[in-house]
Design an enzyme around this catalytic site. Structure first.
Site, PDB file in Angstrom:
ATOM      1  N   LYS A  83      20.775  -4.646  51.347  1.00 53.92           N
ATOM      2  CA  LYS A  83      19.846  -3.873  50.523  1.00 53.92           C
ATOM      3  C   LYS A  83      19.302  -4.789  49.433  1.00 53.92           C
ATOM      4  O   LYS A  83      20.074  -5.426  48.702  1.00 53.92           O
ATOM      5  CB  LYS A  83      20.612  -2.702  49.911  1.00 53.92           C
ATOM      6  CG  LYS A  83      19.790  -1.474  49.620  1.00 53.92           C
ATOM      7  CD  LYS A  83      20.738  -0.352  49.190  1.00 53.92           C
ATOM      8  CE  LYS A  83      20.021   0.932  48.958  1.00 53.92           C
ATOM      9  NZ  LYS A  83      20.910   1.950  48.373  1.00 53.92           N
TER      10      LYS A  83
HETATM   11  O1  G3P Z   1      21.054   4.939  46.932  1.00 53.41           O
HETATM   12  C1  G3P Z   1      19.887   5.123  46.225  1.00 53.41           C
HETATM   13  C2  G3P Z   1      19.579   6.537  45.788  1.00 53.41           C
HETATM   14  O2  G3P Z   1      19.845   7.454  46.811  1.00 53.41           O
HETATM   15  C3  G3P Z   1      20.048   6.930  44.427  1.00 53.41           C
HETATM   16  O3  G3P Z   1      19.948   8.299  44.173  1.00 53.41           O
HETATM   17  O4  G3P Z   1      20.423  10.283  42.783  1.00 53.41           O
HETATM   18  O5  G3P Z   1      20.852   7.980  41.845  1.00 53.41           O
HETATM   19  O6  G3P Z   1      18.533   8.819  42.153  1.00 53.41           O
HETATM   20  P1  G3P Z   1      19.949   8.869  42.651  1.00 53.41           P
END
Ligand code: G3P
Length: 217
Positions: A83
């Site tokens: 990633k």
């Molecule tokens: O892995 C990346 C993403 O899904 C993060 O989500 O909830 O931290 O915005 P969030």
């Protein structure tokens, strides 16, 4: 649409894998910190639970160091997906890795133009963050629709991986638009199974069944 779990919690990943519906896992530095586990160790264990892609994120900001980190990470298991952030150096790294046959997930995508760049860099997955868009006052799902349109216009093979999913409506909208993958916290995936009428229906059927005095086994 493929379902990835956005977590580094091994118990949750095992539970989801047992449903037979888990296609992969995504992690990020925040999720690793939340797990309290060693990055390499927990990633190796996740790779042992699912055969699907497991995203492990580089933390360097420059191309050269990203490549070194990717080299370490991709040795963990064959299903590791590197990633990288959507930056100039991140996309340089993406191009170099995908040219070499390594899976790459380009993360922190917030515009359709950025997604276009990720596709041109040969990304396996692009991760547009819908929840953080919503938090910021714009509809994250509009971004997914734009990316779908652009990728279809040019037949890009990059898979749209809807990230920052916060609730079941994000999942429904992703499927309507035709996203390739969505990654969600385990509690959101488990909530997809739920419907009050399903529970009520089971209750009613069982009540009537009892009156028959029969048993199947
Ligand atoms: O892995 C990346 C993403 O899904 C993060 O989500 O909830 O931290 O915005 P969030």
């Amino acid at each position: 649409m493929k379902f990835f779990a956005d977590t580094a919690d091994l118990d949750d990943i095992r539970e989801l894998a047992a449903t037979g519906l888990l296609d992969g896992v995504t992690t990020n530095p925040s999720l690793i910190a939340k797990s309290g586990r060693d990055f390499m160790e927990v990633t190796r264990e996740i790779c042992g639970i699912t055969d699907g892609p497991v995203s492990a994120e580089v933390v360097a900001l420059d191309h050269e160091t990203m490549m070194k980190e990717a080299e370490v990470l991709r040795k963990i298991a064959d299903n590791v997906c590197i990633k990288v952030p959507l930056t100039v150096d991140g996309l340089k790294t993406c191009k170099a890795l995908t040219d070499d046959g390594t899976m790459v997930n380009v993360t922190l995508c917030f515009s359709a133009n950025q997604a276009l760049l990720a596709a041109k860099a040969g990304a396996t997955f692009v991760s547009p963050f819908v929840g953080r868009h919503d938090d910021n006052g714009t509809d994250g799902m509009d971004l997914i629709a734009d990316i779908r349109l652009i990728y279809d216009n040019y037949d890009f093979g990059t898979q749209i991986l809807v990230a920052s999913v916060r609730h079941v409506v994000h999942v429904l909208e992703s499927a309507r638009i035709g996203a390739d993958v969505m990654t969600a916290p385990p509690k959101v995936i488990m909530a997809l199974f739920k419907h009050v009428l399903t529970d009520k229906g089971i209750e009613g059927f069982l009540k009537d069944w009892e009156t028959t005095g029969q048993s199947i086994l």
